[in-house]
Enzyme design. Sequence first.
Site, PDB file in Angstrom:
ATOM      1  N   ASP A 396      -0.012   2.252   2.986  1.00 12.97           N
ATOM      2  CA  ASP A 396      -0.674   2.844   1.672  1.00 12.97           C
ATOM      3  C   ASP A 396      -0.195   4.404   1.588  1.00 12.97           C
ATOM      4  OD1 ASP A 396      -2.872   4.016   0.251  1.00 12.97           O
ATOM      5  OD2 ASP A 396      -4.316   2.880   0.893  1.00 12.97           O
ATOM      6  N   HIS A 397       0.343   4.624   0.752  1.00 10.93           N
ATOM      7  CA  HIS A 397       0.936   6.030   0.507  1.00 10.93           C
ATOM      8  C   HIS A 397      -0.291   6.964   0.272  1.00 10.93           C
ATOM      9  CE1 HIS A 397       3.971   8.828   0.308  1.00 10.93           C
ATOM     10  NE2 HIS A 397       4.333   8.465  -0.690  1.00 10.93           N
ATOM     11  N   ARG A 398      -1.560   6.673  -0.120  1.00  6.83           N
ATOM     12  CA  ARG A 398      -2.592   7.540   0.013  1.00  6.83           C
ATOM     13  C   ARG A 398      -2.839   8.203   1.392  1.00  6.83           C
ATOM     14  NH1 ARG A 398      -7.100   3.783  -2.776  1.00  6.83           N
ATOM     15  NH2 ARG A 398      -6.197   2.654  -1.088  1.00  6.83           N
TER      16      ARG A 398
END
Length: 426
Positions: A396-398
Amino acid sequence: MALIDIKVPNIGDFNDVEIIEILVKEGQQINKNDSLITLESDKSSVEVPSNHSGKISKINVRVGDKVSEGDLILKIVSSEKQNIKSDNKETSTTKENHKSPEKIQEKSEIRSNTQTISNTNKSVLASPKVRKFARELGTDISKILGSEKFGRVTEEDVKSFVKIGINQKHLLNNNEENYKPQIKIEYEHSDFGDIDVKDIPRIKKLAAPHLVNSFNTIPHVTHHDEIDITEMEEFRNSLTDHFTGEKLKITPLAFIMKALVGALKEFPSFNSSIEDMSSGKITFKKYFHIGIAVDTPNGLMVPKIRHVDKKNIQNLSVELKEVAKKCRDLKIDKKEFYGGSMTISSLGGIGGSFFTPIINYPEVAILGVSKSNTKQIFLGDRFTSRTILPISLSYDHRIIDGAEAARFCNEIRDNLGKNFAFKLAV
Ligand code: CAO
């Protein structure tokens, strides 16, 4: 009771303008100021509100009709007690004393789409260009969650809506209706040959909303890497039973689970969850429960192997077999699918090199493992045969940056390679 004609009011420059939406239905009870239709010119679009409350008895227009000031939109049966003539300067009634339509003076009654619109109908903030674009794609703009201020829908929103087929706001409601494809195919499969129509297995139906939710709400990035597991494989193949002396059959996955837990200890953000970004909170888990994707005839299941950090490789291998069997026999409890740290999806027993696994929400990463193979690697001053394991880490790049993901994979590599003797062998 009075039958009232609602007509197109004076809407400034608008003349012979197209109706692009009808926002009400016959038989519907409407309140004063509810939007009735949307008109669109080359420059802008406006919603025409009702000046009366009542029940719609007949709608006299259709989408695509061109209308001008004074044209009849619809008729309502009103039970309002007030003097209709004085109250409604724009509408006329079938009663004799309310014959002549007068123009609306208050322009504020007409809501331009450049303002915030709030009413009980499906009002959507979008420019005429974007509305037209959505219409051309056959997309219901009211289903699109706009990304701009006040939920204004942009051309990009329409594109991504069409691309993914399902709107994010609908994904959050666990409602089957919302998973229907947004674009209908214009032909029948049977037009092109024989077909069979079968039921989708229940497990696949249950998993579908979760997969769609994860795929569409989490910004996935997948990092691929190759890990030299030559020594690990030599060790694995050398393991024998203490009592019988027989060769032990231990899946490489047991080693990979241990290596993963070692990496999770070094990089706690991979063992975290975010429920709602707007809360600003992230949960870090102090336990190490690894989900394993199990391929079953009924569909994919992801049970958890609990406390992987506290179990040895042999026990993990045995437990994995038992859990996989329970899944395939449909004898697993729902609770065993909950509360994971991270998931491993292994296609190692089947084949392939790399793939892009979907994160098992609410986890933030998933490790895809493919089939190891022998490769010629240039080591020192010559090529030598090594056993190479392809891995694919989706994250999850967040929460996780690319550099962190690369370091995480390096840690897994070290745990399966140079560190494995002292970290994993017990
Ligand atoms: N590379 C090479 N060989 C591998 C391997 C790898 N990465 N992983 C396993 N193997 C070998 C095993 O050692 C075993 O070999 P032997 O038959 O010689 O002992 C053979 O492949 C069969 O392995 P397996 O996959 O049946 O068993 P497993 O314990 O390794 O895995 C399980 C268990 C449950 C993960 C697996 O059966 C399964 O269901 N995999 C599919 C998961 C899936 O569908 N993922 C995709 C989901 S989409 O994201």
